[in-house]
Write a protein that holds these residues in place. Sequence first.
Motif, PDB file in Angstrom:
ATOM      1  N   SER A  82       7.695  32.071  16.876  1.00 26.70           N
ATOM      2  CA  SER A  82       6.362  32.062  16.269  1.00 26.70           C
ATOM      3  C   SER A  82       6.161  30.869  15.345  1.00 26.70           C
ATOM      4  O   SER A  82       5.028  30.531  15.018  1.00 26.70           O
ATOM      5  N   GLN A  83       7.228  30.227  14.912  1.00 28.65           N
ATOM      6  CA  GLN A  83       7.120  29.079  14.017  1.00 28.65           C
ATOM      7  C   GLN A  83       6.975  27.758  14.766  1.00 28.65           C
ATOM      8  O   GLN A  83       6.801  26.713  14.136  1.00 28.65           O
ATOM      9  N   TYR A 117       5.907  37.993  13.023  1.00 28.72           N
ATOM     10  CA  TYR A 117       5.927  38.136  14.485  1.00 28.72           C
ATOM     11  C   TYR A 117       7.105  38.979  14.955  1.00 28.72           C
ATOM     12  O   TYR A 117       6.991  39.722  15.922  1.00 28.72           O
ATOM     13  N   GLN A 135       2.040  28.660  16.472  1.00 31.64           N
ATOM     14  CA  GLN A 135       1.070  28.559  15.385  1.00 31.64           C
ATOM     15  C   GLN A 135      -0.341  28.312  15.912  1.00 31.64           C
ATOM     16  O   GLN A 135      -1.315  28.866  15.394  1.00 31.64           O
ATOM     17  N   GLU A 176      -1.579  31.648  17.404  1.00 33.40           N
ATOM     18  CA  GLU A 176      -1.931  32.598  16.337  1.00 33.40           C
ATOM     19  C   GLU A 176      -3.232  32.196  15.648  1.00 33.40           C
ATOM     20  O   GLU A 176      -4.106  33.033  15.404  1.00 33.40           O
ATOM     21  N   GLY A 177      -3.369  30.914  15.338  1.00 35.04           N
ATOM     22  CA  GLY A 177      -4.579  30.430  14.669  1.00 35.04           C
ATOM     23  C   GLY A 177      -5.822  30.573  15.533  1.00 35.04           C
ATOM     24  O   GLY A 177      -6.876  31.013  15.060  1.00 35.04           O
ATOM     25  N   PRO A 211       5.069  24.892  17.041  1.00 33.44           N
ATOM     26  CA  PRO A 211       3.659  24.469  17.033  1.00 33.44           C
ATOM     27  C   PRO A 211       2.800  25.263  18.020  1.00 33.44           C
ATOM     28  O   PRO A 211       1.666  25.611  17.718  1.00 33.44           O
ATOM     29  N   ALA A 222       1.122  36.066  12.743  1.00 28.62           N
ATOM     30  CA  ALA A 222       1.415  34.866  11.957  1.00 28.62           C
ATOM     31  C   ALA A 222       2.367  35.150  10.802  1.00 28.62           C
ATOM     32  O   ALA A 222       3.191  34.309  10.456  1.00 28.62           O
TER      33      ALA A 222
END
Length: 142
Positions: A24-25, A81, A30, A33-34, A27, A78
């Motif tokens: 989840s970390q 996860y 992210q 999620e965004g 790119p 986010a």
Amino acid sequence: MTQAGSIERHPDLVEMRERYEEASQTPQGQVLEGCTLLAGVYLAISPWIVQFSATSFDVALGNLVVGLTVAVLALGFASAYSRTHTVAWVVPLLGAWAVIAPFVILGGGVGLGMLLSNVITGGLIVLLGVGLSSLVMMRRRR
């Protein structure tokens, strides 16, 4: 020592949670999620942006509830996860509901603005949800 305490420290469980957090970390994680958060917020406020007619209050209320649910799930993904990934499959279902909701709720009286807004946003939520669900699988292939 209780059994719940012993399973929380099990090496396989700790490793799995670390793998999910690592995925989840990235790119890609992210961005997924965004974008899911933004799509959920848009779906929630779309009845007022697109100006659904007064006869479509039920669809507007449905969009508000589904959009906020998608946004809250995206915030959960986010922030944690590793603990929320098991419900990622719900996001594509919510997106599919957003696509068909105007037809199910209103039948034939669907306005063009409402139709386009729900179909595009719902389809995007489906794709983002599938991406979120497969986030760890994409990470394993590397």
